[in-house]
Structures are given as C-alpha cells and as structure tokens.
Design a protein around this motif. Sequence first.
Motif, PDB file in Angstrom:
ATOM      1  N   SER A  62       0.828  -1.214   0.000  1.00  0.00           N
ATOM      2  CA  SER A  62       0.000   0.000   0.000  1.00  0.00           C
ATOM      3  C   SER A  62       0.861   1.262   0.000  1.00  0.00           C
ATOM      4  CB  SER A  62      -0.918   0.000   1.213  1.00  0.00           C
ATOM      5  OG  SER A  62      -0.157  -0.031   2.407  1.00  0.00           O
ATOM      6  N   TRP A  64       0.884   5.332   1.404  1.00  0.00           N
ATOM      7  CA  TRP A  64       0.269   6.173   2.422  1.00  0.00           C
ATOM      8  C   TRP A  64       0.665   7.641   2.310  1.00  0.00           C
ATOM      9  CZ3 TRP A  64      -3.052   4.071   6.126  1.00  0.00           C
ATOM     10  CH2 TRP A  64      -3.116   2.659   6.156  1.00  0.00           C
ATOM     11  N   TRP A  79      -3.894   4.390  -0.067  1.00  0.00           N
ATOM     12  CA  TRP A  79      -4.501   5.112   1.042  1.00  0.00           C
ATOM     13  C   TRP A  79      -4.167   6.590   1.003  1.00  0.00           C
ATOM     14  CZ3 TRP A  79      -8.088   2.170   2.605  1.00  0.00           C
ATOM     15  CH2 TRP A  79      -7.924   0.790   2.721  1.00  0.00           C
ATOM     16  N   GLU A 333     -10.620   2.277  -1.836  1.00  0.00           N
ATOM     17  CA  GLU A 333      -9.974   2.715  -0.608  1.00  0.00           C
ATOM     18  C   GLU A 333     -10.810   3.775   0.106  1.00  0.00           C
ATOM     19  OE1 GLU A 333      -8.701   2.366  -3.520  1.00  0.00           O
ATOM     20  OE2 GLU A 333      -6.669   1.554  -3.491  1.00  0.00           O
TER      21      GLU A 333
END
Length: 364
Positions: A62, A64, A79, A333
């Motif tokens: 992922s 971030w 994300w 998401e």
Amino acid sequence: MTVYSYDSGVGQIKPPAASVGVLGWIRRNLFNGWLNSLLTVIILALLAKIVPPLFKWALVDSHWLPSGSGCQDGQGACWSVITANLRFIIFGFYPHDLQWRPLLAMIILVLLLFYSRNRNHWRNALGWGWLVALVVMGILLYGGLFGMAIVESTQWGGLPLTLLLAIFGLTAAYPLGILLALGRASQMKAVKSLCIVYIEMIRGVPLISLLFMSSVVFPLFLPEGVTVNKILRAQVAIILFTAAYIAEVVRGGLQAIPRGQYEAAESLGLNYYQTMRLIILPQALKIVIPPSVSILISAFKDTSLVVIIALYDLLKTTKSVLSDPKWMGFSAEAYIFLALVYFLCCYAMSNYSRRLERELNTDL
C-alpha cells in the motif's frame, strides 16, 4: 474400578489438555461433529485464499504518502487518497484556517455522548448541559460572536454535518415517535385518525421523496423572499421520517403490556398521564430497545441520502475527491474508509443498546 491416589507433592490430577483452554474451546466449537468439522475446514481454506492477498494489498504493497506518488504504478492500496484529502473529507468547504471550530464542536459532542452513557448521570443538570453545549456548538460552527468570523451553513459539510443530521435528528425523532404511538393508541378518534394517516403516509414513501420535497417543493409554498435553510429542511425531513417508524415500534411495545397493568394504575387512582409516565411507557420502551436501535442505526446510515439534494455530508465530500482525475480509480480505498467510520458509529450505538438492556433487565 480405577482408584487415583493423591500425592501432596504432585497435586491433583488435571483434566486432559484437549478438553480445557484454547484446545478445548476449538474442539467444542469448531470440531464437535463431522459437519461442523467440514465447515470449519472449508472456511479456513477460503480464509487462507482470501486473507493473504488482501493483507498484501491493504498493508504490504500500500501507499500512504499524501503526495500520492507511486499510486498509479503500484499494485497495492492507495490510502493516499485519504491522507491527502482528509481535511476536505472531514470538514468539506469549511474555511481551512477555521476548521478548528468544527473539530472542537465534534469533540464537545463526543464527550457529551460518552458522559451521557452512564445512567447515573441522567439528571436535570445533564439536560441543561446539553442545552449549553448545543448553543456553544452552534456558535462554533456559525460564528458571529467573540470575534469569530461568520461561516454560512452552505459551507458546512463532511463529518460535522453528518453528525448534526444524525444525532439531533434521532434525538428529536424518538420523543415525536412516542407521541405518535400514544396518539395512535388513543381513544380520541380525531387524534387517532390523524396519527394513523401521518404514520401510514410517511411509511409509504421513501426518504428520498421527503428530501426532494423539502428541497424543491417546500420552497414553492413560501412567500416571495422567504427562505428556509436547506440543512434545516433536510433535518426536519429526517425527523418526520424516522418518527413514523419509531411510532410503530413503540406501539408494539404498548400492546405487549398486559391489561392488568392499566387496571392496577386505575385502582391506584392514577390519571392517564401518570399511568403512561410511571407504569406503561417505562416497560414498553424497555421491551422495544432492540428494534428501536435498529431503526436508529438505519436512520443514521440514511443521512447519507442528503447527497441527492447537494448537501456535502461525509459521503458527498468523498465523492467529490474521487471526481478529481488524480484520484480516479481509487474509490475502493475511499469507500472502505467511509465504511469504517459508519461501522464505528453504528457499533457504538449497538453496543450501548446491549449495555442498556442488561442494566434494565429485571428478570435476573
């Protein structure tokens, strides 16, 4: 017959390890028969196939960083769509430098809700505290006092708007639903007829139609130059809709009370108001806690429907973020984040209802 001796140096003979502790629980609940064992194996196989790829997508691969770099080329969850747009998702178009005001208002609201969970705090002082807090939150959101700049309600949005519509809508809908239930059970034909017409009419249409009427049709009946705030109109529509369903649930609780309770109240010389307040309603409302909370949870989730009348609640702000070409393709998401927010709120309501049921249970 086998005789077990007791040796003080060794202690008592313990039960087999497979029948107690974790192994015992697994054996009793997951492998206590061939069908249960087969289902357990199938479910474990499905979890083994689903969980590792999901874990890898959501956490290992992922992204971030708020910049969103690597999202387009990566294989994992992005994300960044949340971290980069969190303030807009939470506060909508509220001025950036004034967002501490809705944040403080939400903190006050959450603290009050947490404090009100304890029934020992249900006193007159708590009611006055809520009134003062409502005024303070209104001043924080709108401004105009103590040197705070005015922020029109058209700029309110995100999570504060969702909580405003949900909490105050549900708080007002519950007593209105009780009054409608009492009116439908009344011996006065005019009152009973009006309540029946209202309840059946509201329950016969979807919430979307009421929101459209409040947003489009209702202003047509107002005098020229007179307007009503759109948020207030949506709030009233949610209250009227939820109250009709609450009324039917409460009416079921009233019908569950034995006739002997009414006769006992009459023998004590209690009037209608005293009978309902002291004897009937406390028992009826306790009975209908589970279905009442189910309706309140559904109403809380239905506040997201205000998106169709251009109110920027939490769902609308998230959809606005996803309309940006930079973040297209990452709706999964964003909606997972939304689902977690709604789940936490609904779970808190459900958990409190179970606690309230245990505290009010007089059968033990």
